[in-house]
Motif scaffolding. Structure first.
Motif, mmCIF file in Angstrom:
data_model
loop_
_atom_site.group_PDB
_atom_site.id
_atom_site.type_symbol
_atom_site.label_atom_id
_atom_site.label_comp_id
_atom_site.label_asym_id
_atom_site.label_seq_id
_atom_site.Cartn_x
_atom_site.Cartn_y
_atom_site.Cartn_z
ATOM 1 N N ALA A 1 -1.552 29.116 18.464
ATOM 2 C CA ALA A 1 -1.940 29.363 19.855
ATOM 3 C C ALA A 1 -0.849 30.133 20.593
ATOM 4 O O ALA A 1 -1.147 31.051 21.364
ATOM 5 N N LEU A 2 0.400 29.813 20.338
ATOM 6 C CA LEU A 2 1.511 30.511 20.976
ATOM 7 C C LEU A 2 1.582 31.973 20.535
ATOM 8 O O LEU A 2 1.788 32.871 21.352
ATOM 9 N N VAL A 3 1.364 32.224 19.259
ATOM 10 C CA VAL A 3 1.381 33.596 18.738
ATOM 11 C C VAL A 3 0.229 34.406 19.332
ATOM 12 O O VAL A 3 0.412 35.555 19.750
ATOM 13 N N LEU A 4 -0.963 33.816 19.391
ATOM 14 C CA LEU A 4 -2.108 34.517 19.976
ATOM 15 C C LEU A 4 -1.908 34.803 21.457
ATOM 16 O O LEU A 4 -2.246 35.880 21.953
ATOM 17 N N PHE A 5 -1.352 33.842 22.186
ATOM 18 C CA PHE A 5 -1.070 34.053 23.605
ATOM 19 C C PHE A 5 -0.034 35.163 23.792
ATOM 20 O O PHE A 5 -0.188 36.036 24.642
ATOM 21 N N GLY A 6 1.006 35.169 22.969
ATOM 22 C CA GLY A 6 2.027 36.208 23.055
ATOM 23 C C GLY A 6 1.475 37.584 22.719
ATOM 24 O O GLY A 6 1.799 38.581 23.371
ATOM 25 N N ALA A 7 0.607 37.657 21.704
ATOM 26 C CA ALA A 7 -0.004 38.938 21.348
ATOM 27 C C ALA A 7 -0.902 39.438 22.467
ATOM 28 O O ALA A 7 -0.915 40.638 22.774
ATOM 29 N N ASP A 8 -1.647 38.534 23.100
ATOM 30 C CA ASP A 8 -2.506 38.915 24.220
ATOM 31 C C ASP A 8 -1.673 39.459 25.376
ATOM 32 O O ASP A 8 -2.004 40.493 25.963
ATOM 33 N N ARG A 9 -0.596 38.796 25.709
ATOM 34 C CA ARG A 9 0.258 39.254 26.813
ATOM 35 C C ARG A 9 0.902 40.602 26.484
ATOM 36 O O ARG A 9 1.025 41.463 27.346
ATOM 37 N N LEU A 10 1.313 40.791 25.225
ATOM 38 C CA LEU A 10 1.902 42.063 24.810
ATOM 39 C C LEU A 10 0.883 43.191 24.935
ATOM 40 O O LEU A 10 1.191 44.277 25.443
ATOM 41 N N LEU A 11 -0.351 42.944 24.491
ATOM 42 C CA LEU A 11 -1.381 43.970 24.585
ATOM 43 C C LEU A 11 -1.750 44.266 26.039
ATOM 44 O O LEU A 11 -2.041 45.401 26.390
ATOM 45 N N LEU A 12 -1.729 43.257 26.908
ATOM 46 C CA LEU A 12 -1.977 43.504 28.325
ATOM 47 C C LEU A 12 -0.858 44.340 28.940
ATOM 48 O O LEU A 12 -1.107 45.206 29.790
ATOM 49 N N LEU A 13 0.374 44.107 28.520
ATOM 50 C CA LEU A 13 1.496 44.918 28.997
ATOM 51 C C LEU A 13 1.335 46.364 28.542
ATOM 52 O O LEU A 13 1.503 47.299 29.326
ATOM 53 N N PHE B 1 -1.160 24.400 14.693
ATOM 54 C CA PHE B 1 -2.113 24.889 15.689
ATOM 55 C C PHE B 1 -1.417 25.342 16.969
ATOM 56 O O PHE B 1 -1.803 26.345 17.577
ATOM 57 N N LEU B 2 -0.399 24.626 17.392
ATOM 58 C CA LEU B 2 0.355 25.042 18.577
ATOM 59 C C LEU B 2 1.072 26.363 18.332
ATOM 60 O O LEU B 2 1.123 27.226 19.216
ATOM 61 N N PHE B 3 1.607 26.545 17.149
ATOM 62 C CA PHE B 3 2.274 27.801 16.808
ATOM 63 C C PHE B 3 1.281 28.956 16.804
ATOM 64 O O PHE B 3 1.561 30.041 17.329
#
Length: 63
Positions: A11-23, A7-9
């Motif tokens: 969550a980390l992947v989803l957070f990273g994808a969100d930040r990438l899409l915001l960039l 679950f932590l992994f």
């Protein structure tokens, strides 16, 4: 314990994808969260009849 790590992994992947899409959104490549939808009533439209019209009805142009 393995399920917590999974679950932590995730969550980390989803957070990273969100930040990438915001960039990418800040550079104008995609619309993700911060930009609103375009007002489609202001966009140019094409009538379906004109798209499906048979071109044989148009006069021939000779050059």
């Amino acid at each position: 314990m393995e399920i917590v790590v999974a679950f932590l992994f995730i969550a980390l992947v989803l957070f990273g994808a969100d930040r990438l899409l915001l960039l990418l959104e800040s550079r104008g490549h995609v619309n993700w969260r911060r930009t609103r939808r375009r007002d489609l009533s202001a966009e140019p439209t094409a009538k379906l009849d004109s798209l499906l019209e048979d071109p044989a009805h148009e006069p021939l142009r000779r050059t």
